[in-house]
Each structure stands twice: as structure tokens, then as C-alpha cells.
Design a protein around this motif. Sequence first.
Motif, PDB file in Angstrom:
ATOM      1  N   SER A   1       0.829  -1.194   0.000  1.00 14.86           N
ATOM      2  CA  SER A   1       0.000   0.000   0.000  1.00 14.86           C
ATOM      3  C   SER A   1       0.868   1.251   0.000  1.00 14.86           C
ATOM      4  N   GLY A   2       0.227   2.417   0.051  1.00 18.30           N
ATOM      5  CA  GLY A   2       0.938   3.680   0.099  1.00 18.30           C
ATOM      6  C   GLY A   2       0.378   4.577   1.176  1.00 18.30           C
ATOM      7  N   SER A   3       1.003   5.724   1.382  1.00 16.18           N
ATOM      8  CA  SER A   3       0.590   6.629   2.449  1.00 16.18           C
ATOM      9  C   SER A   3       0.658   8.071   1.984  1.00 16.18           C
ATOM     10  N   ILE A   4      -0.177   8.893   2.607  1.00 17.56           N
ATOM     11  CA  ILE A   4      -0.139  10.341   2.410  1.00 17.56           C
ATOM     12  C   ILE A   4       0.008  10.990   3.779  1.00 17.56           C
ATOM     13  N   GLU A   5       0.877  11.975   3.874  1.00 16.25           N
ATOM     14  CA  GLU A   5       1.012  12.744   5.106  1.00 16.25           C
ATOM     15  C   GLU A   5       1.147  14.206   4.742  1.00 16.25           C
ATOM     16  N   GLY A   6       0.942  15.069   5.721  1.00 13.96           N
ATOM     17  CA  GLY A   6       1.130  16.468   5.413  1.00 13.96           C
ATOM     18  C   GLY A   6       0.772  17.384   6.552  1.00 13.96           C
TER      19      GLY A   6
ATOM     20  N   ARG B   1      -2.170  10.515  -6.999  1.00 12.37           N
ATOM     21  CA  ARG B   1      -1.690   9.149  -7.203  1.00 12.37           C
ATOM     22  C   ARG B   1      -1.016   8.614  -5.938  1.00 12.37           C
ATOM     23  N   VAL B   2      -1.533   7.483  -5.430  1.00 11.65           N
ATOM     24  CA  VAL B   2      -0.909   6.759  -4.321  1.00 11.65           C
ATOM     25  C   VAL B   2      -0.136   5.583  -4.910  1.00 11.65           C
ATOM     26  N   GLU B   3       1.159   5.553  -4.625  1.00 11.67           N
ATOM     27  CA  GLU B   3       2.035   4.556  -5.225  1.00 11.67           C
ATOM     28  C   GLU B   3       2.514   3.558  -4.182  1.00 11.67           C
ATOM     29  N   VAL B   4       2.917   2.397  -4.654  1.00  9.72           N
ATOM     30  CA  VAL B   4       3.277   1.296  -3.773  1.00  9.72           C
ATOM     31  C   VAL B   4       4.475   1.664  -2.910  1.00  9.72           C
ATOM     32  N   GLY B   5       4.321   1.474  -1.590  1.00 11.87           N
ATOM     33  CA  GLY B   5       5.422   1.654  -0.665  1.00 11.87           C
ATOM     34  C   GLY B   5       5.866   3.074  -0.444  1.00 11.87           C
ATOM     35  N   ARG B   6       5.186   4.068  -1.043  1.00 11.25           N
ATOM     36  CA  ARG B   6       5.638   5.457  -0.934  1.00 11.25           C
ATOM     37  C   ARG B   6       4.870   6.206   0.137  1.00 11.25           C
TER      38      ARG B   6
ATOM     39  N   ILE C   1      -7.180  22.430  -6.387  1.00  7.87           N
ATOM     40  CA  ILE C   1      -5.755  22.774  -6.390  1.00  7.87           C
ATOM     41  C   ILE C   1      -4.987  21.672  -7.101  1.00  7.87           C
ATOM     42  N   PRO C   2      -3.865  22.035  -7.719  1.00 11.44           N
ATOM     43  CA  PRO C   2      -3.041  21.004  -8.373  1.00 11.44           C
ATOM     44  C   PRO C   2      -2.295  20.188  -7.335  1.00 11.44           C
ATOM     45  N   SER C   3      -2.029  18.946  -7.662  1.00  4.08           N
ATOM     46  CA  SER C   3      -1.294  18.078  -6.751  1.00  4.08           C
ATOM     47  C   SER C   3       0.197  18.303  -6.903  1.00  4.08           C
TER      48      SER C   3
END
Length: 1001
Positions: free
Chosen positions: A24-29, A93-98, A117-119
Motif C-alpha cells: 500500500s501507500g501513504s499520504i502525510e502532510g 496518485r498513491v504509489e506502492v510503498g511510498r 488545487i493542483p497536486s
Amino acid sequence: MTSLFPAAVVSVLLLSVCAQAQSSGSIEGLVTDPGGAFVPGAEILAVDSATGVVRRAATDDSGRYQLVGLPVGDYEVAVKAQGFTSQVINKFRVEVGRRVSQDFQLQVGDVSVQVIIPSANNGIERSTVTISYIVDQRTVREIPLNGRYFLDLGLLVPGSVTPPQGAFSSAPMRGLGALAFTTAGNREETVNYLINGITLNNLTFSSISFQPPVNSIQEFKVDNSTFSAEYGESSGAIVNIATRSGDNAFHGELFEFFRNDDLDARNFFELTSKHPAPFKRNQFGASLGGPVVKEKLFFFFSYEGLRQRQGLDINSLVFSDAQRTLATDPVIARLIELIPRANHIDSAGTPRFLGTASAPVNEDQWTTDISFNLSKKDLLHGYHAVQLADTKEPTRSGNTIPGFGNSIHALRQIFTLNETHTFGESMVNEARFGFNRFSSKSTPLAQLNPASLGILNGINDPIGLPQINVAGGGLNLGGPATQPSGRGDTTFVGADTISWLHGPHSLKLGGEYRQFLSNVYRQGTGSFNFPTVASFLNGAANSFSVTLGNQSTSVAEGALGFFVHDSYKLHPNLSLVLGLRYEWNMTPSERYDRFIVFDSESRSLLRVGTNLDQIYHQNNRNFQPRIGFAWTPFTNKRTVLRAAYGIYVDQPMTSLVSGTGSNPPLAIPLTFSGPIRLNNAINLAGPAGLAPQSIDPKYDNANTQSWNLNVQHEFSEFLLMICYVGSKGSSLITRRNINQPVNGVRPYPTLFATSPILPGAALGNITEVGSSGNSSYNALWINATRRLTRNLQFDASYTWSKSVDYSSFSSGGITVQNSFNLHDDRGLSDFDARHRLVASVLYQIPFTGSQFVSGWELGIIVQSQSGNPFNLITSDSTVNGVANTLRPDVNGPVEIFGRVDRWFDTSALTAVPRFGSIGRNVITGPTFNNADLAVIKSTNLGERFRTQFRAEFFDLFNHANFGRPGNLVGSPAFGRITSTRFPTGESGSSRQIQFAVKLYY
């Protein structure tokens, strides 16, 4: 000790609610207001646009948020907070392992107002210190792949190298591709291949069990320097593979790839015909995915088949008619009848046989993927893949003439079950369970009885001839030496990871238990080595080895690991990454106490379970710290400086210990060094040549220290990384002859009379596996990546590196010339390549108009690499007991001519009856240059269907990538090149053209 195993499993599984882990992937911020102040309590909503999966999070008092365990895909990400306008990224886009950083600065206003908003999802790594490389689904599916082996894309990774001729698992297998690749100066067995978080490694040789079909792979990621503490088992690199799942719409595909020799170029060394050897290949399959219940339950199924018929190039030393009449030895006279007559005389006047041998491959693969949204807080994901392969390999074991080789029947599979559970807005649990299994049976193609030909090697059954090698590979027949054989290997995995956002800490902690079971049976016909053509014709070999009797083993090896990982935000633009992994790689055991080892102190053969408690000491102190930082110094957040250091440990291969099951009293391993004949081999070796295999009782797990310093900068349309990478390998696997003669006398001439097994028996070579090797690697990596922008996607990297070690491959026999002076073999690694440039391009040609004019695309891969070093050897076996390991003397500068018929000046080298003066791997072989091109035309057939036609050109410019020169002093092939680096049909061998048609739904 074994009583701890169930407790260990339970302790791990009690943590589980079952998960979609590293696939899976992750988002943080960080969420701030217009003045830069933190916005606590903001709601973050991520919706998978294909499946409708919804994940929620909220910012903490520091304005931070994280979404972890997200299935790979495109998401709509929205941020809402009272008193501020909402912000939405339509495609993230959520990418593998990122772990991707995405910050938001909210504007004061009505929350019902949405601002698109743009990513900034551009690939820059602002919160991790791992050097990684992602191969997305578009690249996997569209780039030209010779054989459709996804692992070949691992060669695009900065730091990876095309393997040298003679490599083990990283060399391509016909129809199956390579089972490993070499990256960042590490040995090929140091890569852990994960599918949905479950290892696909087979621990017999620690390579990937098989390559899943390309159309079942969503994308994959390679971490090859300072990877996270959540990963164990391997020290060199991590390959994370995410599989394709269904979604809310039905999608399907039918395809066939086909090629034959009518359109191919002739291999450089095919000399008997103007036309290439026969080659026909059909690769076909289908896939279908979609919903069972929309936004709830999804499936994806794929099938792929391969039917290949290939005539292999045969270019072998044989004998002239005059030489055949010189064979007065009756056994040799019978063997000569199995050797074809010469049909070519080469430029050196050597008679050769040029021809083909048939090598058919039949392969079928099936995959099934199920995704189930159990609830708003739970995702369940299952995957199963099966591969069934039947191959015949007339040259796999070194055979150079038709009629020999082996046939292999293999069944491989993997099963993964993952579940993700969300606890509130700051904690997610990811757990997984799975297994992979490999079973095979291998038998000689020529099942002859050696006794019927007068060969007395202790075998009197029609299972095959001994492997007979003449003049360092100039002629090789018989064998394979260790077959018939078979294996049944299974790996079980249970693991869990908890992710928790707590103030400035982004924590991960968890554990994993692996259990590997390996059942092996083997017979063997042994091997003879003849130093020259004349010695063969006279029937005078200079070494012989064979193992008689039962060689079955049933080995179990477990591993238990725990980790904690913290990405600590010291400042919004500075992350400190800390981690610690503990791994207990348990000492292997044998179910029926069939491990027999040589004990040097008591000079005895001892049985583990009777005379000893364990085969080597427990490696239960593997503490592996990780530390690094990521600093974004500028407010535009386009530049990040990163540095990291870590220690990594390998779980050992079971092949290190399985050989001890071939020792007395279960079996009789014999070797003899010196003059010996085919018709008296067992009579000489039996009384004096007992050659046990053993392992150092103080064997330590191989480990690597890895470090790097790098800078990434985002330009307007591409990302640039410049990186220094270094590593130091310690306790690497080595094999030594601890009974090597010293001044002609063996240190252990006999077993003591007190030995519980064969007291007083005479001893020959004693092969001991130890952990006394080391390596070093230093490199500059430069990588430029452009995501698909204005029809163009590209990736290019340059590697300038130097790798040094004592030996480069852990599988195989003894390679050092002096087992009591390993430092004398310190030199360039076999896979060292000083310079390497690789680039891949996908370009959608911007033609518009009719269906014929539009829809064109180009895919290109280009590789250019310096030559690999190779070792020079002599056939003498009396000095150290092992043929083809002694090096020659060098009498002056060795001039490199660079010609096929004379690569270097052979006159400067002389075989001597002692340890030679030339160093290991001091001469460099030919370079490797290859270009592959795909021309693609896509056409829409209404709203639901699309066709794609492909023309693919492998080795586009028909550049002959030569193999290494003959390296045996005094042999007819010494200093001459007689083959390409890889055989016809593989990368860079000769130009081949492939056509394909696909139908998409």
C-alpha cells in the motif's frame, strides 16, 4: 527452543486484525491557515475514484495528518475546516510503498466553497530517507520487455547492473527469466521480493520463486539503499509488488505476442548457416476484472501461457578424425561415439562442432485477486498465483554437445491475505498472512548407465553419465552431476504493522514470523575434469568427485523479527528518521537428524541431534539500527537534502546446510585430486577421498552497512537526484577447503579413532561454509525522472561505481585459490561495472486526425555498461585440491587487444604448480550495449473496445554483446570469445522482432 515457535507465532498474530501492508501507500502532510499557523481538527477525506473506498483522517494540534495503508490507485483528496474554504485534489496518485507529503494552506471563507488545487505528487521524497525507484503500471505494460519478465525492469534502477556471464540466479532462465538481479554492490541473493507484503523468496538460494505475469502487476517499487526498519530478511534491496485489483467497472484484455526466426538476425557465433537457429515463441493470455458488488467486492483474474520452441547454438570443441583414432583407452573409445564429429575448423585450427539442440518450454500461469470492503474501517485483500512449467535444457549444466542436459517439471505458487483496519483518525493496523511454495523434479535427458560404458564411479543404474569437462569448458558432456533430484519448499508468513500519528511522531511498529520448510532428494553421477584434450584422449583425468547413497534432507528454518520506526518532525521542513529492527534468524534443523558435520577440534564426523545440539550457533542478536534525516531547505519545497545510515542482516539460505545431509553414514561424498582414470575412479577415491561438507559452528549471518547522501530537486517537468551511495558487507558467505594441502600434506589426513562415524577413515577435501567474506561498494548515482507530461515520460540514470570483494556469488563451490589466505582473492567483484547508463522512454506521438493517424506510441529502453572483470585459472588440482581455481603467474603487462579471436595477450601468463602471482579479476571483458524499441498503435473500436498492435525490436541494432573470453590457461579457448553474453533469445544476443495484438474491454 522449538517450544518458542508457537508462542512467537501467537504473539505476532494477536496483534493482527489482518492487512494490506507494504503493498500500500501513504499520504502525510501539514494543514495551515493563510498566515502559516496550524489548523487543528481539519477533516481529510480520500476517495478511491475506481472503487469508492473512503478513508478519513483529521489534523492534530500541530496541523499534521496521515493516511496510511491506502491501496495503490488514484484518489480524490479533500480538506475541510470550519471557517475556511474546502480544497480538493481531483487526482492524487498513491504509489506502492511510498509515503508522499502533501501540504495544504487553507483560505478563509465558507466551507461549502470548493477550491480545486493542483497536486504536488511529483515523486520528491520529503519525509523518507530510502533511495527508491517506482515502476508504474504504464511502464510495466507498455515498455518493451524481452520475454515479458517484469524483473528486467529492475535493471532500470540506479545502481543495478546487467549480470555477468556465469551468474547464478541473476542469469536468465529460458522462458522463466532471471530469478534475481544485482543492485547497489550487493550479492544477488540479498533482495527480498514482496507481493502484497508477503515474501516470494525461496530460501534454498534466496531468489524469487517465479515472476508473476506482467498483466497481474499494478506497479512495483525497489528500495536499494537505507530502507525502513519495517523490512527484514534481506540486506541488499526490497522489491515491493502491488497486484492489480478489480474496480467498479468491468475491464478485460486478450493478447498474444509472437515471434519466430524468419524475422530475426543470426547470432554472431552461428557459423554453419546464414540463417538464425530455429526459434518460435507464442505468449498469450487474458484478464478480466470488475465488481461482484459495486463499491464493495471486486475481482481480477488473469491467465498467461507460453509455448516456445528453440534451437540452441552449439559451438563445442570436439575431435578431428585423426584425434579420434588416438583414443586407445576402451572407456574413452566408447564415450567418443557419443561425441559428434567436427564440422568446422576455427581460426586457431581447433576442430569444433557447430549445430543446434532443441530446448522446448511450456508454461502456464493463473492469478486471482479479490478485494472486499468489509466496512468503512476494514479492507480485505486476497491474491493467489500459480505457475506450471515444463522445460528441457540441453545446455543448462554446461553441456556443449547435443544429447545431454536435463528436463525440469516445476510448480510454483503464492497466496496472500491482507486486511487493513482503521482505529479512529490517527491509527491504522495492517496485518498479513500468506505462503509461497515451490516444487520441482529434474532428471537427466541421457539416462545411461555409466557402468555399461566401463566407467567405475560407484553408480550402476541408468540415471546418467558423470559430468565430464575437458579443457575448461571447451567440451562438456554427461551429467548433470547432481541429478536426478527434486525439491518441495514452502514459506509461511504472519505479520502485523501498526501506524500511529502521535504529535510530531509518525510511528510504525510491528513484527513478522516466517517459517521455511525444504524437502530435498538427490542422487548424483559425479564429475571428472580433464585438463587438456590429450589427457582426455589418454583417459587421464586430474580430478574426480561423486556422492554415493541417499542425499535427502528435510530442513526447517524460522525467523522472528520486530521493529519500531519513527519519522519525527523536528520542524515542518526537517524530518529525523529513526528505526530499530531486531531479527532472530533461527538455526536450521533437520527433521530426521540428517545433518552430519566435520568437527576440526575432535577431527570427527558428528551427528546433529545425537552428538551436537545444533548445526551452528544461534544468530539471535541481530540488532539493526537505522538513522537519517530529510531536510527541505527552501520555501518552494522543490529541493530536499537527505542522508541515512543503516545496518541490515540476511536470513541464510538453507543450501548452506543441506549439503551436510550427504555425509556419512547417510551418503559417501568422495573427491580425488591427481591422476585418475574413468575405469578406476571409485577404487582410488573410495579409500582416500572422503570429502565431507560442513559449516563453521560459529557461522554468523551476513550483514551490510549502508549509507548515502543525496539531493533531490524538482524542476518544472522532471525530478533530478544526485546521490553518493556506499556500503560495506561483512560475514559474507565463503566456501573453503579446510583440508587444503600445506606443502603437500593435508592438515586432517584421517578421522581420529574416536570419531563416532567412520573412525580412522582417510580424508580428502573438506568443504566448509563460513562467514569470513567482506565487500565494499562506493558509487555516484544520477537519476532524472519525468512523469507523463505533454505525451512524454522518461527515466535516465548514470552509475559510476566500484565494487570489491573476496567472492561474488554465494551459490556454487569453492572459488578461492588459497583457502588459508582469503585476502589474496580480494579484487573487483565479478559484477563490477565502472560505468553504466540506462534510459527508458515512453512517447505518445501527438498525431491527430483519423483512427490510422492518431494513437501511435514509442517505447524505448537503452543500456550501456562497462565490461565485467573475470578471473584467470589453471587446471592444476594438486596444489589446493580443487581444479580450476589456481591462478597463473603473470610475466609482464597483459595487453588487451579486444578481438574475438584474441581478447588479451595470453603469452604473458604461465601455469605454475603453486599459487599464481596474478590477482583475481584483473582483466576486464567486453562491454554490454543494448537497445529495445516498441512501436505501438492503439485504435478505439467504439466506446468499450480498444485494440493495440505492437512491433517490438530487441537488440535493435543487432549489436553482438560478447561473453567473457576463455579463462583457462593452456586450453584451446584461452583468450578467445566463443559466445554472446546471453544465449539467443535473451537480452542483447542478436536482433529479434516480436509482434503482438491486444484487445481491451
